[in-house]
Design an enzyme around this catalytic site. Sequence first.
Site, PDB file in Angstrom:
ATOM      1  N   TYR A 155      -9.793   4.408   7.528  1.00  0.00           N
ATOM      2  CA  TYR A 155     -10.050   4.705   8.935  1.00  0.00           C
ATOM      3  C   TYR A 155     -11.200   5.712   8.984  1.00  0.00           C
ATOM      4  O   TYR A 155     -11.088   6.805   8.420  1.00  0.00           O
ATOM      5  CB  TYR A 155      -8.815   5.306   9.599  1.00  0.00           C
ATOM      6  N   LYS A 162       0.920  -0.819  15.038  1.00  0.00           N
ATOM      7  CA  LYS A 162       2.312  -0.794  15.498  1.00  0.00           C
ATOM      8  C   LYS A 162       2.742  -2.009  16.306  1.00  0.00           C
ATOM      9  O   LYS A 162       3.946  -2.203  16.524  1.00  0.00           O
ATOM     10  CB  LYS A 162       2.550   0.464  16.365  1.00  0.00           C
ATOM     11  N   HIS A 171       0.836  -1.196   0.000  1.00  0.00           N
ATOM     12  CA  HIS A 171       0.000   0.000   0.000  1.00  0.00           C
ATOM     13  C   HIS A 171       0.872   1.249   0.000  1.00  0.00           C
ATOM     14  O   HIS A 171       1.751   1.395   0.849  1.00  0.00           O
ATOM     15  CB  HIS A 171      -0.910   0.023   1.231  1.00  0.00           C
ATOM     16  N   PRO A 189      -4.546  -0.879  18.477  1.00  0.00           N
ATOM     17  CA  PRO A 189      -4.242  -1.303  17.104  1.00  0.00           C
ATOM     18  C   PRO A 189      -4.466  -0.231  16.046  1.00  0.00           C
ATOM     19  O   PRO A 189      -4.173  -0.476  14.871  1.00  0.00           O
ATOM     20  CB  PRO A 189      -5.197  -2.488  16.896  1.00  0.00           C
ATOM     21  N   TYR A 221       3.181   6.426  10.260  1.00  0.00           N
ATOM     22  CA  TYR A 221       2.442   5.239   9.844  1.00  0.00           C
ATOM     23  C   TYR A 221       3.360   4.229   9.149  1.00  0.00           C
ATOM     24  O   TYR A 221       3.275   3.019   9.418  1.00  0.00           O
ATOM     25  CB  TYR A 221       1.303   5.640   8.905  1.00  0.00           C
TER      26      TYR A 221
END
Length: 391
Positions: free
Chosen positions: A201, A297, A72, A293, A385
């Site tokens: 998200y 990480k 991604h 979550p 991220y």
Amino acid sequence: MRTQVAIIGAGPAGLVLAHLLARAGIDAVVLERRTRDYVEGRVRAGVLEQGTVALLAELGLDARLRAEGLVHTGTNIAYDGRLFRIDMAALTGGSTVTVYGQQEVMRDLFDAAEARGVRILFEAEDVAICGIETDSPSVRFRRGGSGHTLACDWIAGCDGFHGASRAAMPADVLKVFERVYPFGWLGILAEVAPVNHELIYANHENGFALASMRSPTRSRYYVQVGLDERIEDWSDARFWDELAVRLGPEAAAGLERGPSFEKSIAPLRSFVAEPMRHGRLFLAGDAAHIVPPTGAKGMNLAVSDVAMLAEALVRHYRDGDPSGLDGYSERALARIWKAERFSWWFTGLTHRFPDMDPFARRMQVAELAYIRGSRAAQTVLAENYVGLPLA
């Protein structure tokens, strides 16, 4: 029995450490309370930072990852019906993340263990850690109905949040920092195509939602729920309806529904124990820290811990240099706290809290709008991220 490094726990932290040490010619034995099938079957995280992918490649464990992992270059945020994308690769000089489930990582680690000389003793129960303040530590355990003692130079506690390793640290030495969140994630796995080729998200007035995947034909979805919710009260139909609402009409337009084959509720917490070394005992992975979550990480932090620990052990055995071992805790915690901050911040940005008043909600929306319009803000999010470099 004797070895140089006793590793307690055959999860990602323990097995990656064992592979790194075996490659360097350092003798290690891994003790695991469960069976291989149990460890490999646990449903866990599925987003690998670029650093984790690089380390698995360095160990020659990336054949299936390269063939089956989903790379991604960005991620998506939805709020109040709006959807926008963070172009992580463009913002970080080409860094990406790869969707590849922890179960698949564990399979690769186990499959390659014998060829590399990694020794794993499954069903090692009643583990007791002894002598960590001496030069002759050991681990006692029961296996096959009889007791055993593993003498060693060092002990790596990679046995998770509820394991024996952290409990072996003296109470007057260990400091614990914790934040328990007033909600959990209800997650399902379903054999349906993902709603988007990248993660989404979602922040909605009903609560958080996440659209993720394990493959082009298998989806992993979550919705935020109260801690008093019961799985039995969430039929598949109710879950799909609520997920569609929280994702918003644009994101949910291509939502494919189907029967779930796994459904669970996981509470969220932030947790750090420090120091991560006392005497001859080192902590790594979930034995030392837990992250919500939201930021993906958990497994990545475990891998970065043992990468640092392995480097320190190699310097000790190869060069007689103890500085890496002496500095392990401080070095690992520097990266851990940054990841804890990001996961805590991202959780606060995307979830509805029970005590959230209209002002707090407006602040959430304002920050999301700011991130949407600011390249600088998106860069900060993207850098965290895809994973910060080792400290």
